[in-house]
Design a protein around this motif. Structure first.
Motif, PDB file in Angstrom:
ATOM      1  N   LYS A 147      46.048  49.866  37.067  1.00 43.42           N
ATOM      2  CA  LYS A 147      44.612  49.578  36.961  1.00 43.42           C
ATOM      3  C   LYS A 147      44.398  48.070  36.855  1.00 43.42           C
ATOM      4  O   LYS A 147      43.518  47.505  37.495  1.00 43.42           O
ATOM      5  CB  LYS A 147      44.022  50.282  35.731  1.00 43.42           C
ATOM      6  CG  LYS A 147      43.580  51.691  36.039  1.00 43.42           C
ATOM      7  CD  LYS A 147      42.816  52.277  34.876  1.00 43.42           C
ATOM      8  CE  LYS A 147      42.574  53.757  35.126  1.00 43.42           C
ATOM      9  NZ  LYS A 147      42.321  54.502  33.909  1.00 43.42           N
ATOM     10  N   THR A 148      45.250  47.445  36.006  1.00 41.37           N
ATOM     11  CA  THR A 148      45.136  45.988  35.836  1.00 41.37           C
ATOM     12  C   THR A 148      45.368  45.290  37.175  1.00 41.37           C
ATOM     13  O   THR A 148      44.625  44.377  37.554  1.00 41.37           O
ATOM     14  CB  THR A 148      46.186  45.484  34.810  1.00 41.37           C
ATOM     15  OG1 THR A 148      46.108  46.298  33.669  1.00 41.37           O
ATOM     16  CG2 THR A 148      45.963  44.052  34.439  1.00 41.37           C
ATOM     17  N   LEU A 149      46.408  45.787  37.867  1.00 42.58           N
ATOM     18  CA  LEU A 149      46.755  45.187  39.167  1.00 42.58           C
ATOM     19  C   LEU A 149      45.600  45.347  40.147  1.00 42.58           C
ATOM     20  O   LEU A 149      45.224  44.402  40.859  1.00 42.58           O
ATOM     21  CB  LEU A 149      47.998  45.900  39.700  1.00 42.58           C
ATOM     22  CG  LEU A 149      48.778  45.149  40.753  1.00 42.58           C
ATOM     23  CD1 LEU A 149      49.399  43.912  40.146  1.00 42.58           C
ATOM     24  CD2 LEU A 149      49.892  46.036  41.316  1.00 42.58           C
ATOM     25  N   VAL A 154      40.761  42.474  42.846  1.00 39.05           N
ATOM     26  CA  VAL A 154      39.332  42.338  43.174  1.00 39.05           C
ATOM     27  C   VAL A 154      38.622  41.378  42.223  1.00 39.05           C
ATOM     28  O   VAL A 154      37.397  41.342  42.167  1.00 39.05           O
ATOM     29  CB  VAL A 154      38.622  43.724  43.170  1.00 39.05           C
ATOM     30  CG1 VAL A 154      39.079  44.575  44.330  1.00 39.05           C
ATOM     31  CG2 VAL A 154      38.815  44.439  41.852  1.00 39.05           C
ATOM     32  N   THR A 155      39.418  40.631  41.449  1.00 39.44           N
ATOM     33  CA  THR A 155      38.803  39.717  40.464  1.00 39.44           C
ATOM     34  C   THR A 155      39.168  38.261  40.763  1.00 39.44           C
ATOM     35  O   THR A 155      40.325  37.959  41.071  1.00 39.44           O
ATOM     36  CB  THR A 155      39.289  40.092  39.038  1.00 39.44           C
ATOM     37  OG1 THR A 155      38.988  41.467  38.816  1.00 39.44           O
ATOM     38  CG2 THR A 155      38.604  39.261  37.975  1.00 39.44           C
ATOM     39  N   ASP A 156      38.180  37.411  40.641  1.00 37.39           N
ATOM     40  CA  ASP A 156      38.428  35.974  40.796  1.00 37.39           C
ATOM     41  C   ASP A 156      39.011  35.451  39.488  1.00 37.39           C
ATOM     42  O   ASP A 156      38.402  35.602  38.428  1.00 37.39           O
ATOM     43  CB  ASP A 156      37.104  35.273  41.127  1.00 37.39           C
ATOM     44  CG  ASP A 156      37.247  33.770  41.066  1.00 37.39           C
ATOM     45  OD1 ASP A 156      38.218  33.243  41.621  1.00 37.39           O
ATOM     46  OD2 ASP A 156      36.387  33.119  40.424  1.00 37.39           O
ATOM     47  N   SER A 157      40.217  34.870  39.573  1.00 39.34           N
ATOM     48  CA  SER A 157      40.923  34.512  38.342  1.00 39.34           C
ATOM     49  C   SER A 157      40.231  33.389  37.574  1.00 39.34           C
ATOM     50  O   SER A 157      40.346  33.311  36.360  1.00 39.34           O
ATOM     51  CB  SER A 157      42.362  34.107  38.668  1.00 39.34           C
ATOM     52  OG  SER A 157      42.342  33.047  39.597  1.00 39.34           O
ATOM     53  N   LEU A 158      39.483  32.521  38.256  1.00 34.93           N
ATOM     54  CA  LEU A 158      38.847  31.397  37.545  1.00 34.93           C
ATOM     55  C   LEU A 158      37.626  31.874  36.748  1.00 34.93           C
ATOM     56  O   LEU A 158      37.505  31.590  35.555  1.00 34.93           O
ATOM     57  CB  LEU A 158      38.422  30.306  38.552  1.00 34.93           C
ATOM     58  CG  LEU A 158      37.747  29.086  37.917  1.00 34.93           C
ATOM     59  CD1 LEU A 158      38.737  28.297  37.080  1.00 34.93           C
ATOM     60  CD2 LEU A 158      37.123  28.182  38.980  1.00 34.93           C
TER      61      LEU A 158
END
Ligand SMILES: Nc1nc2c(ncn2[C@@H]2O[C@H](COP(=O)(O)OP(=O)(O)OP(=O)(O)O)[C@@H](O)[C@H]2O)c(=O)[nH]1
Length: 315
Positions: A147-149, A154-158
């Motif tokens: 799930k985290t992966l 789909v998430t912008d790390s900044l």
């Protein structure tokens, strides 16, 4: 061996004769006590016989039998009353004690072995249970990691906002929904003005901090069902479900004003906004292109403003 009810021997087999070192002829017709040692005679007459007469059977009796020319031999004796040819008899089953000891020893060994097997089975069961629990924990862990992966992809790390991939998926979903239900949605694209200058003057870290702050400021400016995503370096998108162009332009204006009035590490920052609504048979590229053209126009017209593509489709 068998006796009549007067305890006179009526039959004796060859094996017993051999054990007792007697001849069959010698024995037949004799009282059974003739075969027993004195103490066993007392035991037989005082205890075993009364029980036999009362219950028609008696088991596990230990009697010493005389052996001609040798030491008496202990036997385990079971007796039961039987009928044969219309007559009643006592039928004796004798087992040599040494043989009985052997069988008992074997039984004890077998019981111990069975207990060991049962303990081993229990231990293996415990191991299996613990392995199953570990498996469940690992599966949960794997599920969580997956799930985290999945979230990371789909998430912008900044900024922690949905990224370009998430935006693409969302816009496809909205277009499909629009096709089925004709529920109009809008797309706002905005881009920070002269961001290169921010980076060049205040450094890249300050630029990053501006991007993060803008994400925070706008997340509280839009509705929960609106999707704010970072789709490029200093380019963001907002997807507004069930929204007409005019309302979307008002939202864009509110966002523009929020950014304009916020204080950043580098002081003031502005952004330009392009707004477009969904058209019949739009692809994700079509709606993006219209919003981007409006954004381009906003930049051309001096930045820090909202431009919308005029349309009649969703008014
Ligand atoms: N700090 C930081 N800067 C970024 C990031 N992504 C892109 N940029 C910078 O954003 C700047 C964009 O510059 P331009 O495309 O010239 O646009 P601009 O300076 O904003 O000018 P206008 O859009 O015309 O107002 C470049 O300097 C990029 O290096 C990022 O993740 N962090």
């Amino acid at each position: 061996m068998a006796t009549n009810l007067e305890n006179k021997i009526t039959a004796i087999n060859a094996t017993l004769c051999q054990w007792l070192a007697v001849d069959e002829d010698q024995i037949l017709g004799q009282h059974i006590k003739a075969l027993l040692t004195k103490p066993s005679q007392i035991l037989f007459l005082g205890n075993i016989l009364p029980t036999l007469q009362q219950n028609q059977k008696t088991e596990e009796n230990y009697l010493q039998f005389k052996v001609q020319g040798a030491q008496p031999q202990p036997f385990m004796v079971n007796v039961k009353q039987i009928e044969h040819d219309g007559r009643m008899y006592f039928s004796y089953a004798l087992m040599k004690m040494d043989r009985r000891y052997l069988i008992e020893e074997q039984l004890i060994k077998e019981r111990k072995r069975a207990e060991e097997i049962s303990r081993e089975k229990e231990r293996l069961n415990c191991e299996l249970q613990s392995a199953q629990q570990q498996l469940i924990v690992k599966q949960d862990e794997l599920l969580r990691l997956n799930k985290t992966l999945q979230l990371l992809t789909v998430t912008d790390s900044l900024t922690g906002l949905p990224n370009r991939r998430a935006y693409d998926q969302e816009i496809e979903r909205k277009l499909a929904y629009f096709k089925r239900h004709q529920r109009c949605f809008c797309l706002i694209i905005f881009d920070i003005d002269r961001f290169k200058h921010v980076n060049d003057t205040f450094g890249h870290d300050s630029g990053d901090s501006v991007l993060k702050q803008i994400a925070k400021v706008l997340q509280v400016t839009i509705r929960e069902i609106d999707v704010l995503a970072r789709i490029g370096g200093e380019e963001f998108a907002i997807i507004l479900p069930n929204t007409g162009l005019q309302t979307a332009a008002e939202v864009a204006e509110r966002c523009r004003s929020s950014i304009h009035h916020a204080t950043f590490v580098c002081g003031q920052v502005t952004a330009s906004f392009g707004v477009a609504d969904s058209h019949k048979n739009d692809s994700k590229e079509d709606i993006y292109r219209r919003a981007d053209e409006s954004l381009y126009q906003a930049k051309q017209q001096g930045r820090n403003q909202v431009v919308m593509t005029s349309t009649v489709e969703c008014q």
